[in-house]
Design a protein around this motif. Structure first.
Motif, mmCIF file in Angstrom:
data_model
loop_
_atom_site.group_PDB
_atom_site.id
_atom_site.type_symbol
_atom_site.label_atom_id
_atom_site.label_comp_id
_atom_site.label_asym_id
_atom_site.label_seq_id
_atom_site.Cartn_x
_atom_site.Cartn_y
_atom_site.Cartn_z
ATOM 1 N N ALA A 89 -11.174 12.405 25.245
ATOM 2 C CA ALA A 89 -9.956 11.976 25.938
ATOM 3 C C ALA A 89 -8.743 12.775 25.465
ATOM 4 N N LEU A 90 -8.603 12.960 24.162
ATOM 5 C CA LEU A 90 -7.463 13.721 23.631
ATOM 6 C C LEU A 90 -7.541 15.188 24.034
ATOM 7 N N THR A 91 -8.746 15.764 23.999
ATOM 8 C CA THR A 91 -8.920 17.159 24.412
ATOM 9 C C THR A 91 -8.516 17.323 25.873
ATOM 10 N N ALA A 92 -8.985 16.434 26.740
ATOM 11 C CA ALA A 92 -8.638 16.520 28.160
ATOM 12 C C ALA A 92 -7.144 16.315 28.384
ATOM 13 N N ALA A 93 -6.541 15.406 27.615
ATOM 14 C CA ALA A 93 -5.110 15.113 27.789
ATOM 15 C C ALA A 93 -4.232 16.297 27.425
ATOM 16 N N PHE A 94 -4.637 17.080 26.437
ATOM 17 C CA PHE A 94 -3.803 18.182 25.980
ATOM 18 C C PHE A 94 -4.244 19.545 26.507
ATOM 19 N N LEU A 95 -5.323 19.601 27.278
ATOM 20 C CA LEU A 95 -5.856 20.879 27.756
ATOM 21 C C LEU A 95 -4.844 21.659 28.587
ATOM 22 N N HIS A 96 -4.077 20.970 29.408
ATOM 23 C CA HIS A 96 -3.109 21.653 30.276
ATOM 24 C C HIS A 96 -1.666 21.457 29.813
ATOM 25 N N ASP A 97 -1.502 20.979 28.590
ATOM 26 C CA ASP A 97 -0.171 20.820 28.014
ATOM 27 C C ASP A 97 0.492 22.198 27.933
ATOM 28 N N PRO A 98 1.742 22.343 28.395
ATOM 29 C CA PRO A 98 2.384 23.664 28.421
ATOM 30 C C PRO A 98 2.426 24.359 27.050
ATOM 31 N N VAL A 99 2.628 23.624 25.990
ATOM 32 C CA VAL A 99 2.655 24.249 24.664
ATOM 33 C C VAL A 99 1.268 24.764 24.300
ATOM 34 N N MET A 100 0.235 23.994 24.586
ATOM 35 C CA MET A 100 -1.132 24.430 24.278
ATOM 36 C C MET A 100 -1.521 25.647 25.112
ATOM 37 N N VAL A 101 -1.111 25.660 26.380
ATOM 38 C CA VAL A 101 -1.395 26.807 27.249
ATOM 39 C C VAL A 101 -0.663 28.039 26.738
ATOM 40 N N TRP A 102 0.573 27.877 26.296
ATOM 41 C CA TRP A 102 1.346 28.991 25.733
ATOM 42 C C TRP A 102 0.668 29.518 24.470
ATOM 43 N N PHE A 103 0.200 28.597 23.626
ATOM 44 C CA PHE A 103 -0.422 28.995 22.370
ATOM 45 C C PHE A 103 -1.740 29.715 22.609
ATOM 46 N N ASP A 104 -2.525 29.229 23.552
ATOM 47 C CA ASP A 104 -3.831 29.834 23.836
ATOM 48 C C ASP A 104 -4.083 29.814 25.335
ATOM 49 N N PRO A 105 -3.751 30.897 26.037
ATOM 50 C CA PRO A 105 -3.871 30.935 27.495
ATOM 51 C C PRO A 105 -5.308 30.845 28.019
ATOM 52 N N ASP A 106 -6.307 31.201 27.203
ATOM 53 C CA ASP A 106 -7.696 31.167 27.637
ATOM 54 C C ASP A 106 -8.203 29.716 27.649
ATOM 55 N N ARG A 107 -8.492 29.190 28.839
ATOM 56 C CA ARG A 107 -8.833 27.766 28.993
ATOM 57 C C ARG A 107 -10.059 27.357 28.184
ATOM 58 N N GLU A 108 -11.126 28.127 28.251
ATOM 59 C CA GLU A 108 -12.355 27.752 27.547
ATOM 60 C C GLU A 108 -12.165 27.766 26.032
ATOM 61 N N ARG A 109 -11.493 28.779 25.525
ATOM 62 C CA ARG A 109 -11.233 28.846 24.080
ATOM 63 C C ARG A 109 -10.295 27.716 23.654
ATOM 64 N N ARG A 110 -9.280 27.436 24.488
ATOM 65 C CA ARG A 110 -8.342 26.354 24.192
ATOM 66 C C ARG A 110 -9.077 25.008 24.144
ATOM 67 N N GLN A 111 -10.003 24.802 25.062
ATOM 68 C CA GLN A 111 -10.755 23.557 25.076
ATOM 69 C C GLN A 111 -11.594 23.409 23.803
ATOM 70 N N ARG A 112 -12.259 24.466 23.373
ATOM 71 C CA ARG A 112 -13.039 24.418 22.122
ATOM 72 C C ARG A 112 -12.132 24.159 20.925
ATOM 73 N N ARG A 113 -10.990 24.840 20.895
ATOM 74 C CA ARG A 113 -10.050 24.700 19.778
ATOM 75 C C ARG A 113 -9.495 23.267 19.711
ATOM 76 N N LEU A 114 -9.122 22.720 20.871
ATOM 77 C CA LEU A 114 -8.592 21.350 20.899
ATOM 78 C C LEU A 114 -9.663 20.340 20.488
ATOM 79 N N ALA A 115 -10.900 20.542 20.926
ATOM 80 C CA ALA A 115 -11.976 19.630 20.532
ATOM 81 C C ALA A 115 -12.157 19.653 19.015
ATOM 82 N N ARG A 116 -12.114 20.830 18.413
ATOM 83 C CA ARG A 116 -12.210 20.918 16.948
ATOM 84 C C ARG A 116 -11.025 20.243 16.285
#
Length: 121
Positions: free
Chosen positions: A19-46
């Motif tokens: 739930a937290l990973t999905a909630a922050f996946l498209h957060d503008p700060v997270m997208v700015w920090f890591d534009p690659d969606r798949e890598r960002r999703q793995r990073r947020l899950a960790r």
């Protein structure tokens, strides 16, 4: 009317991590920090796996029957060398914008750290 919140337990960890990973996946700060969606999703899950592992035993994670999540990191919560190493490894492939590897910045005065992440809806 929102379902009543309750303290989360170890059995809630995987669902809250998702739930937290999905909630922050498209957060503008997270997208700015890591534009690659798949890598960002793995990073947020960790990241959220680590946060939940650390804070669930302290009773600082709340949920409800809809799997909303709130994590509270109170001022004065200890920061360990192991925790700092985790965050540095999590971001090791990213040069933080605005900071150089030789940065000598240190907080001045009395510093407080309060964090909260939430998917409450």
């Amino acid at each position: 009317m929102h379902p009543e919140p309750c303290s989360a337990g170890p059995g809630d960890a995987k669902a809250l991590q998702r739930a937290l990973t999905a909630a922050f996946l498209h957060d503008p700060v997270m997208v700015w920090f890591d534009p690659d969606r798949e890598r960002r999703q793995r990073r947020l899950a960790r990241l959220f796996g680590h946060v939940l592992h650390k804070h669930l035993p302290r009773g600082m994670v709340w949920t409800n029957e809809n799997r909303s999540a709130a994590v509270w990191v109170a001022p004065g919560t200890p920061v360990t060398a192991k925790g700092v190493r985790f965050y540095l490894r999590l971001c090791r492939d990213r040069q933080l914008k605005g900071f150089s590897r030789r940065s000598s910045w240190k907080p001045s005065g009395r510093a407080f750290r309060t964090g909260c992440c939430s998917t409450w809806g």
